[in-house]
Design a protein around this motif. Structure first.
Motif, PDB file in Angstrom:
ATOM      1  N   ALA A   1      28.778  45.742  32.383  1.00 18.85           N
ATOM      2  CA  ALA A   1      29.708  45.106  33.673  1.00 18.85           C
ATOM      3  C   ALA A   1      29.464  43.825  34.221  1.00 18.85           C
ATOM      4  O   ALA A   1      30.477  43.141  34.155  1.00 18.85           O
ATOM      5  CB  ALA A   1      29.498  46.002  34.696  1.00 18.85           C
ATOM      6  N   GLY A   2      28.128  43.467  33.958  1.00 24.01           N
ATOM      7  CA  GLY A   2      28.111  41.971  34.537  1.00 24.01           C
ATOM      8  C   GLY A   2      28.859  40.997  33.495  1.00 24.01           C
ATOM      9  O   GLY A   2      29.455  39.786  34.050  1.00 24.01           O
ATOM     10  N   LEU A   3      28.807  41.232  32.098  1.00 21.77           N
ATOM     11  CA  LEU A   3      29.380  40.158  31.224  1.00 21.77           C
ATOM     12  C   LEU A   3      30.926  40.544  31.319  1.00 21.77           C
ATOM     13  O   LEU A   3      31.631  39.455  31.291  1.00 21.77           O
ATOM     14  CB  LEU A   3      29.153  40.781  29.808  1.00 21.77           C
ATOM     15  CG  LEU A   3      29.069  39.762  28.613  1.00 21.77           C
ATOM     16  CD1 LEU A   3      27.957  38.737  28.942  1.00 21.77           C
ATOM     17  CD2 LEU A   3      28.791  40.461  27.394  1.00 21.77           C
ATOM     18  N   ILE A   4      31.472  41.745  31.717  1.00 15.35           N
ATOM     19  CA  ILE A   4      32.991  41.901  31.924  1.00 15.35           C
ATOM     20  C   ILE A   4      33.208  41.150  33.151  1.00 15.35           C
ATOM     21  O   ILE A   4      34.401  40.284  33.316  1.00 15.35           O
ATOM     22  CB  ILE A   4      33.151  43.348  32.045  1.00 15.35           C
ATOM     23  CG1 ILE A   4      33.124  43.880  30.688  1.00 15.35           C
ATOM     24  CG2 ILE A   4      34.862  43.472  32.214  1.00 15.35           C
ATOM     25  CD1 ILE A   4      33.097  45.456  30.743  1.00 15.35           C
ATOM     26  N   GLY A   5      32.549  41.170  34.268  1.00 16.91           N
ATOM     27  CA  GLY A   5      32.656  40.477  35.332  1.00 16.91           C
ATOM     28  C   GLY A   5      32.925  39.014  35.151  1.00 16.91           C
ATOM     29  O   GLY A   5      33.731  38.322  35.752  1.00 16.91           O
ATOM     30  N   LEU A   6      31.838  38.471  34.362  1.00 19.27           N
ATOM     31  CA  LEU A   6      32.145  37.015  34.172  1.00 19.27           C
ATOM     32  C   LEU A   6      33.321  36.640  33.158  1.00 19.27           C
ATOM     33  O   LEU A   6      33.947  35.722  33.511  1.00 19.27           O
ATOM     34  CB  LEU A   6      30.754  36.495  33.262  1.00 19.27           C
ATOM     35  CG  LEU A   6      29.341  36.385  33.853  1.00 19.27           C
ATOM     36  CD1 LEU A   6      28.188  36.041  32.983  1.00 19.27           C
ATOM     37  CD2 LEU A   6      29.482  35.379  35.146  1.00 19.27           C
ATOM     38  N   ALA A   7      33.763  37.475  32.342  1.00 25.54           N
ATOM     39  CA  ALA A   7      34.749  37.070  31.345  1.00 25.54           C
ATOM     40  C   ALA A   7      36.041  37.134  32.538  1.00 25.54           C
ATOM     41  O   ALA A   7      36.863  36.233  32.132  1.00 25.54           O
ATOM     42  CB  ALA A   7      34.870  38.212  30.390  1.00 25.54           C
ATOM     43  N   MET A   8      36.032  38.146  33.251  1.00 29.56           N
ATOM     44  CA  MET A   8      37.222  38.368  34.276  1.00 29.56           C
ATOM     45  C   MET A   8      37.432  37.021  35.164  1.00 29.56           C
ATOM     46  O   MET A   8      38.502  36.564  35.495  1.00 29.56           O
ATOM     47  CB  MET A   8      37.135  39.514  34.993  1.00 29.56           C
ATOM     48  CG  MET A   8      37.618  40.715  34.374  1.00 29.56           C
ATOM     49  SD  MET A   8      37.714  42.133  35.569  1.00 29.56           S
ATOM     50  CE  MET A   8      38.290  43.262  34.630  1.00 29.56           C
ATOM     51  N   LYS A   9      36.346  36.185  35.362  1.00 31.14           N
ATOM     52  CA  LYS A   9      36.136  35.211  36.085  1.00 31.14           C
ATOM     53  C   LYS A   9      36.985  33.914  35.629  1.00 31.14           C
ATOM     54  O   LYS A   9      37.664  32.988  36.207  1.00 31.14           O
ATOM     55  CB  LYS A   9      34.932  34.595  36.578  1.00 31.14           C
ATOM     56  CG  LYS A   9      34.474  35.541  37.711  1.00 31.14           C
ATOM     57  CD  LYS A   9      33.123  35.027  38.250  1.00 31.14           C
ATOM     58  CE  LYS A   9      33.459  34.471  39.730  1.00 31.14           C
ATOM     59  NZ  LYS A   9      32.443  34.056  40.480  1.00 31.14           N
ATOM     60  N   ARG A  10      37.144  34.056  34.131  1.00 34.40           N
ATOM     61  CA  ARG A  10      37.906  33.140  33.422  1.00 34.40           C
ATOM     62  C   ARG A  10      39.427  33.131  33.636  1.00 34.40           C
ATOM     63  O   ARG A  10      40.256  32.284  33.552  1.00 34.40           O
ATOM     64  CB  ARG A  10      37.568  33.167  32.023  1.00 34.40           C
ATOM     65  CG  ARG A  10      36.324  32.483  31.406  1.00 34.40           C
ATOM     66  CD  ARG A  10      36.560  30.912  31.163  1.00 34.40           C
ATOM     67  NE  ARG A  10      37.557  30.602  30.246  1.00 34.40           N
ATOM     68  CZ  ARG A  10      38.207  29.548  30.223  1.00 34.40           C
ATOM     69  NH1 ARG A  10      38.441  28.910  31.536  1.00 34.40           N
ATOM     70  NH2 ARG A  10      39.214  29.170  29.462  1.00 34.40           N
ATOM     71  N   GLY A  11      39.754  34.224  33.949  1.00 33.48           N
ATOM     72  CA  GLY A  11      41.108  34.597  34.101  1.00 33.48           C
ATOM     73  C   GLY A  11      41.582  34.613  35.696  1.00 33.48           C
ATOM     74  O   GLY A  11      40.778  34.032  36.445  1.00 33.48           O
ATOM     75  N   PHE A  12      42.849  35.284  36.101  1.00 29.33           N
ATOM     76  CA  PHE A  12      43.058  35.250  37.484  1.00 29.33           C
ATOM     77  C   PHE A  12      43.502  36.826  37.656  1.00 29.33           C
ATOM     78  O   PHE A  12      44.519  37.113  37.363  1.00 29.33           O
ATOM     79  CB  PHE A  12      44.182  34.437  37.678  1.00 29.33           C
ATOM     80  CG  PHE A  12      44.614  34.301  38.938  1.00 29.33           C
ATOM     81  CD1 PHE A  12      44.463  33.283  39.933  1.00 29.33           C
ATOM     82  CD2 PHE A  12      45.474  34.997  39.713  1.00 29.33           C
ATOM     83  CE1 PHE A  12      44.460  33.218  41.320  1.00 29.33           C
ATOM     84  CE2 PHE A  12      46.037  35.071  40.906  1.00 29.33           C
ATOM     85  CZ  PHE A  12      45.447  34.184  41.553  1.00 29.33           C
ATOM     86  N   VAL A  13      42.541  37.265  38.531  1.00 33.74           N
ATOM     87  CA  VAL A  13      42.550  38.792  38.673  1.00 33.74           C
ATOM     88  C   VAL A  13      43.669  38.880  40.052  1.00 33.74           C
ATOM     89  O   VAL A  13      43.320  38.407  40.952  1.00 33.74           O
ATOM     90  CB  VAL A  13      41.420  39.469  39.029  1.00 33.74           C
ATOM     91  CG1 VAL A  13      41.560  40.894  39.670  1.00 33.74           C
ATOM     92  CG2 VAL A  13      40.585  39.515  37.793  1.00 33.74           C
ATOM     93  N   THR A  14      44.727  39.855  39.819  1.00 31.71           N
ATOM     94  CA  THR A  14      45.739  39.734  40.926  1.00 31.71           C
ATOM     95  C   THR A  14      45.475  41.169  41.705  1.00 31.71           C
ATOM     96  O   THR A  14      46.070  41.296  42.899  1.00 31.71           O
ATOM     97  CB  THR A  14      47.050  39.835  40.518  1.00 31.71           C
ATOM     98  OG1 THR A  14      47.125  40.693  39.410  1.00 31.71           O
ATOM     99  CG2 THR A  14      47.526  38.431  39.864  1.00 31.71           C
TER     100      THR A  14
END
Lengths: 224, 170
Positions: free
Chosen positions: A152-165
């Protein structure tokens, strides 16, 4: 009676000074950037990391589950987990890219995973023995959920590279993929080939982590 | 957009000039306040700038931008709600003016829009004011085309009922 369509909304224009200010700001800050890779590339990378992490996290506990399975059962079980990992990676990637086409929503992804994994366990291991049901089950649920935390931590970091709406939906998707990694670890480690055990304690991991994801997403969207 | 991603300042300026009126109208339809819409527009462009790496070139640009615009609006709404929770009224405010629903037979589009639920209003503005297709609205709102059609249908039904009521009154 007239229908006044070009009314205040449809004919309105922004303050020109404000637009000039925005224009100057953006033109001054325009520097080359590298766009995110294609969704397919990100999904492939995600599945690769999923496999490596599942194997690495199983090493300390042992691969007793893998050695208990027949080659056919192993092929079906691990293929299903990989297919779901690909589908949930697609859901996570979709949450990172604004305006992307979404075939599967996060909640639908969780439901699909639970249904598919439960059906597969019932067909592959049609044993419904209930002896030591809770005593054997709790450690599996705990291990699966704990293994989901680094994912979950790794996914959270990866998501920060995008733009979550949509933080809530993104957190459910992230929780589901992390939970599937926990299920992957249990599929490699747990030697109990009993449908009732797998459905109740292994598949429950994804429900628990998705719920935790939903709670954290709700808190993030409300209070941060 | 691709030129903007490559650091072309003129492309950035052109994007702001071309699309600002469209997004201003989108924000105005949601907030019904010019100042708030201007603030949202500024915030929107700053977010577009920071998220420009998430746009992939052959993809349609408007759904990408509207998805970000929705996020900007939702954040603003939550910020206002949090602020409202900390504030308290010290004296009675004057009563607001009565809505301009029917003015000598003319029906104000803004007043009609205001009577719709937020999700229906948003879909209707994207479809009818901004001119997006159903598929583009589905992408921007993160929902299915069927759901967009259903919301639009409900909005039309409600508007039809309202217009009928206004027509009978006139």
């Amino acid at each position: 009676m007239q229908f006044d369509v070009p009314g205040r909304v449809s004919g309105a224009t922004p303050d020109s000074a404000s637009v000039k200010r925005i224009r100057a700001k953006l033109m001054g800050a325009a520097t080359p950037i590298r766009p995110l890779p294609s969704s397919g590339a990100m999904m492939a990378l995600s599945v690769g990391v999923f496999v490596v992490m599942a194997i690495l996290l199983t090493i300390p506990f042992g691969f007793q589950g893998f050695s208990r399975l027949t080659p056919g059962a192993a092929a079906i079980e691990y293929s299903a987990v990989l297919l779901l990992a690909l589908a949930l990676s697609g859901v996570v990637v979709g949450q990172m890219i604004p305006g992307s086409r979404r075939i599967l929503g996060p909640v639908a992804g969780v439901v699909l995973s639970v249904v598919l994994l439960s059906a597969m366990a019932s067909l592959l291991f049609p044993v419904f023995e209930m002896r030591n049901f809770v005593r054997q089950g709790i450690p599996c649920l705990r291990l699966g959920t704990l293994c989901a935390i680094p994912a979950a931590g790794l996914i959270g970091l990866a998501m920060k590279r995008g733009f979550v709406t949509d933080t809530l939906q993104a957190a459910i998707a992230g929780g589901a993929l992390a939970g599937l990694l926990g299920i992957g670890v249990l599929a490699l480690h747990c030697p109990i080939v009993n449908a009732s055990h797998i459905v109740a304690w292994h598949v429950a991991v994804i429900a628990v982590t998705s719920l935790l994801g939903a709670i954290s997403g709700w808190c993030l969207s409300r209070f941060v | 957009m691709a030129n903007y991603q490559n650091g072309d300042a003129a492309a950035a300026g052109m994007l702001v000039d071309t699309l600002s009126p469209q997004f201003f109208r989108f924000f105005l339809s949601q907030t019904r306040n010019r100042e708030s819409a201007d603030d949202l527009l500024q915030d929107f462009w700053l977010r577009i700038h920071s998220a420009r790496h998430t746009y992939r070139n052959p993809e349609p640009v408007l759904p990408w931008m509207y998805a970000i615009a929705r996020r900007v609006r939702v954040d603003q709404y939550r910020k206002n709600r949090r602020r409202a929770g900390h504030e308290f009224q010290v004296e009675r405010l004057p009563d607001p003016a009565a809505p301009r629903a029917a003015d000598e037979g003319n029906v104000d589009f803004e007043t009609l829009l205001a009577s719709l639920p937020e999700s229906q209003r948003e879909v209707l503005v994207m479809l009818k004011v901004s001119g997006l297709s159903v598929d583009e609205v589905a992408r921007a709102t993160g929902s299915s085309a069927g759901s967009v059609k259903q919301k639009a249908h409900r909005a039309y039904e409600k508007l039809r009922a309202l217009l009928k009521g206004v027509g009978n009154a006139v």
